[in-house]
Every structure is written in structure tokens, then in C-alpha cells.
Design a protein around this motif. Structure first.
Motif, short mmCIF file in Angstrom:
data_model
loop_
_atom_site.label_atom_id
_atom_site.label_comp_id
_atom_site.label_asym_id
_atom_site.label_seq_id
_atom_site.Cartn_x
_atom_site.Cartn_y
_atom_site.Cartn_z
N LYS A 1 1.23 -1.30 -0.19
CA LYS A 1 -0.20 0.10 -0.18
C LYS A 1 0.66 1.44 0.01
CE LYS A 1 -4.55 0.91 2.38
NZ LYS A 1 -4.94 0.96 3.22
N LEU A 2 0.68 2.12 -1.27
CA LEU A 2 1.58 3.21 -1.27
C LEU A 2 1.43 4.60 -1.59
CD1 LEU A 2 4.60 3.87 -3.19
CD2 LEU A 2 3.18 4.69 -4.36
N ASN B 1 8.01 11.88 -2.35
CA ASN B 1 8.67 11.05 -0.90
C ASN B 1 7.03 10.43 -1.11
OD1 ASN B 1 9.37 14.39 0.78
ND2 ASN B 1 10.46 13.14 -0.79
N ALA B 2 7.39 9.50 -0.04
CA ALA B 2 5.95 8.48 -0.51
C ALA B 2 5.57 7.64 1.77
CB ALA B 2 6.26 6.95 -1.26
N LEU B 3 4.46 7.41 1.55
CA LEU B 3 4.31 6.97 2.49
C LEU B 3 4.04 5.01 1.82
CD1 LEU B 3 1.58 9.43 4.42
CD2 LEU B 3 3.65 8.96 4.94
N ILE B 4 4.09 4.37 2.90
CA ILE B 4 4.22 2.78 2.72
C ILE B 4 3.49 2.22 4.21
CG2 ILE B 4 4.97 1.26 2.09
CD1 ILE B 4 7.09 2.35 0.02
N PHE B 5 2.77 1.37 3.56
CA PHE B 5 1.49 1.34 4.79
C PHE B 5 1.59 -0.45 5.15
CE2 PHE B 5 -0.34 4.67 2.77
CZ PHE B 5 -0.42 5.33 3.85
N PHE C 1 2.06 0.16 10.39
CA PHE C 1 3.47 0.71 10.64
C PHE C 1 2.99 1.78 9.50
CE2 PHE C 1 7.32 0.43 8.97
CZ PHE C 1 8.04 0.49 9.72
N THR C 2 3.49 2.89 8.88
CA THR C 2 4.22 3.85 8.21
C THR C 2 4.84 3.95 8.10
OG1 THR C 2 1.53 4.45 8.70
CG2 THR C 2 2.89 5.92 7.79
N LEU C 3 5.42 4.08 6.91
CA LEU C 3 7.03 4.21 6.48
C LEU C 3 7.13 5.34 5.64
CD1 LEU C 3 10.20 3.06 6.75
CD2 LEU C 3 9.49 2.15 4.09
N MET C 4 7.65 5.97 6.10
CA MET C 4 7.97 7.35 5.00
C MET C 4 9.09 7.22 4.33
SD MET C 4 8.72 11.50 6.25
CE MET C 4 7.04 12.47 6.50
N VAL C 5 9.43 7.26 3.26
CA VAL C 5 10.51 7.16 2.53
C VAL C 5 10.93 8.39 1.43
CG1 VAL C 5 11.45 6.20 -0.18
CG2 VAL C 5 9.78 4.66 1.34
N ASP C 6 11.96 9.00 2.59
CA ASP C 6 12.67 10.01 1.79
C ASP C 6 11.58 11.32 2.63
OD1 ASP C 6 14.52 9.03 0.85
OD2 ASP C 6 13.77 9.30 -1.41
N CYS C 7 12.55 11.81 3.12
CA CYS C 7 11.40 13.20 3.66
C CYS C 7 11.70 14.98 3.05
CB CYS C 7 12.01 13.17 5.39
SG CYS C 7 10.92 14.16 6.30
#
Ligand SMILES: O=c1ccn([C@@H]2O[C@@H]3COP(=O)(O)O[C@H]3[C@H]2O)c(=O)[nH]1
Ligand SMILES: [Zn+2]
Ligand SMILES: [Zn+2]
Length: 245
Positions: free
Chosen positions: A4-5, A22-26, A30-36
Motif C-alpha cells: 500500500k503506497l 516522497n512516499a508513505l508505505i503502509f 506501521f507507516t514508513l516514510m520514504v524520503d522526507c
């Protein structure tokens, strides 16, 4: 496993319309931020999310459209939420990220003297998958961007390639699809001009159509709409839309 992105942004470094790429991956919890990047705080706000909803952050390389929001993330977590979240990155990025990017703004004697004072720094191996949560596996792939500047693309859940900023690497794309069961490629794309540090649309259009049909384009310039019908089977990734890949 499906991924889920949601893109916080899909724009190139100097885009004014689409925010930084930048992305959120769920995962379920749990939510991962890819690049900020610089625009990440505003992008999150527009989605109605707070920093507290982020469980970990992963960095591909140290350009401002990918790390420029980390100072705020670090301060917010330290001061407001009293949390130290995992910062995932390739080990060679950690030194430059602190010394050249964050130290100037974050350093406070006896309070914030290193990256470890604000994040749980977790170096990720290159070329070996690592489980970040029950449903999110990340393998770093060292890809070319700018000479002397390390940049790492992601192979997610053994199926989805998420390019960092990179120059065209058709061999890698072929190999992922033919030998590694890659069925989805999220690729940065420079729409016009020569691809000195990025991959151009014409380079991607030179790939076999079957491979192109797996590609979603991101990190694009503000005139993206002019190219809507010029991308063959490739589609533009849209910011804020939730994708199940
Ligand atoms: O040798 C160079 C170095 C940089 N740049 C620009 O600066 C930007 C930095 O972020 P980015 O990596 O998303 O995109 C880069 C390019 O737009 C360039 O055109 N040539
Ligand atoms: Zn970039
Ligand atoms: Zn870059």
C-alpha cells in the motif's frame, strides 16, 4: 504481498506543483516514510496526518528534495512527541547526512550531538532484503545518480522497484523483471532534455513495451500534463492517491 503506497509528492526537485518525490508505505500498524524532503511537512499536513503517525523514515540519498524535511521531523519527534523513530539508510549516507545536512540546524551541546540523539539509526544492507515490518521488506540497490554521491533505489517486497534519483539503467530493469519477478516499477522521470543525472522519458520509451507496461512515472516536472499522451503504456503516479500494488 500487496504493497500500500501513497505519494506525498511526485514532483522533481524544483517542481512548484507536485511536492517532492516522497512516499508513505503502509503496513497494517506501521507507516514508513520514504524520503522526507523540504515539502514533506506541508504534504503531510495536507493529508491531515501528524508527524506522530510516522513510525519510521527511510532515506535514499541526501539531496534536499529527499532529506530537507528531516530537521523538522527530528525536532518534532524530540520536543513534541518524545519519540525516537528508526531512520533506515545505507551506512555510507549516515556520516554525510549528519555532517553536511543536519548538524548545522540540529546541534545542541549535550542534547543533540549526533544523529543517534534524534533517531534510532538503522543501517540497511545493500543487496540483501531486510524486514522493516511484517508486510514491508526492503532491499537497497546502489544506483547511479551523481558521481561521488551515493544513492540507493529500493526493491520492495521482492516485487516492486522504487527508483531513487538515478540515471538510466536498462540492464537492471531487465534483470529485475526477467530474473527477480519484479512486476511493478516506480521510476523517476525527466520529461525533457538530456538525462545527465536522471532518467529521461525517451530513455524509458526505448524499453520493450511489455516492460514499459509495468512502469509508473514519478519525480516529474510541472509541465507533466503536456506529456499525458506521450508516455506509451507508462502511467504517471499521482500524489495523494492510495495505490495497492
Ligand atoms: O549535476 C547536477 C546536479 C544537480 N542537478 C539538479 O539539482 C537537483 C538536485 O535534486 P535532484 O537530484 O532531484 O535533481 C537535481 C537536478 O535537477 C543537475 O541538474 N545536475
Ligand atoms: Zn530528487
Ligand atoms: Zn537527487
Amino acid at each position: 504481498m500487496t504493497l500500500k503506497l501513497q505519494m506525498l509528492g511526485t514532483g522533481s526537485a524544483f517542481s512548484r506543483k507536485y511536492f517532492n518525490n516522497n512516499a508513505l508505505i503502509f503496513d497494517e500498524n506501521f507507516t514508513l516514510m520514504v524520503d522526507c524532503g523540504v515539502t514533506a511537512p506541508t504534504a503531510l499536513h495536507q493529508l491531515g496526518r501528524s508527524w506522530d503517525s510516522i513510525d519510521a523514515v527511510l532515506i535514499t540519498h541526501t539531496h534536499a528534495d529527499h532529506v530537507g524535511g528531516l530537521e523538522e521531523l527530528a525536532f518534532q519527534m524530540k520536543m513534541r512527541y518524545q519519540r525516537k523513530i528508526p531512520l533506515y539508510l545505507a551506512e555510507p549516507l549516515a556520516g554525510p547526512l549528519w555532517e553536511h545536512t543536519l548538524k548545522g540546524g540540529l546541534y545542541q551541546e549535550k542534547y543533540i550531538e549526533s544523529l543517534e540523539d534524534v533517531f534510532t539509526v538503522i543501517p540497511l544492507p545493500v543487496g540483501t532484503p531486510a524486514d522493516l515490518s511484517p508486510g514491508i521488506t526492503v532491499e537497497l540497490i546502489h544506483t547511479r545518480h551523481i558521481p561521488g554521491r551515493d544513492s540507493y533505489s529500493l526493491y520492495l517486497n521482492g516485487r516492486v522497484f522504487y527508483s531513487a534519483d538515478m540515471t538510466f539503467d536498462p540492464q537492471l530493469l531487465h534483470q529485475l523483471v526477467t530474473e527477480r519477478r519484479c512486476d511493478t516499477i516506480l521510476h523517476e522521470c525527466q520529461l525533457e532534455g538530456e538525462g545527465q543525472v536522471h532518467t529521461t522519458l525517451s530513455e524509458l520509451l526505448s524499453l520493450p513495451e511489455e516492460l514499459q507496461s509495468n512502469i509508473h512515472l514519478m519525480h516529474y516536472a510541472d509541465n507533466m500534463e503536456q506529456f499525458r499522451n506521450s508516455t506509451g503504456p507508462m502511467k504517471f503516479l499521482e500524489q495523494h492517491r492510495v495505490y495497492e500494488l
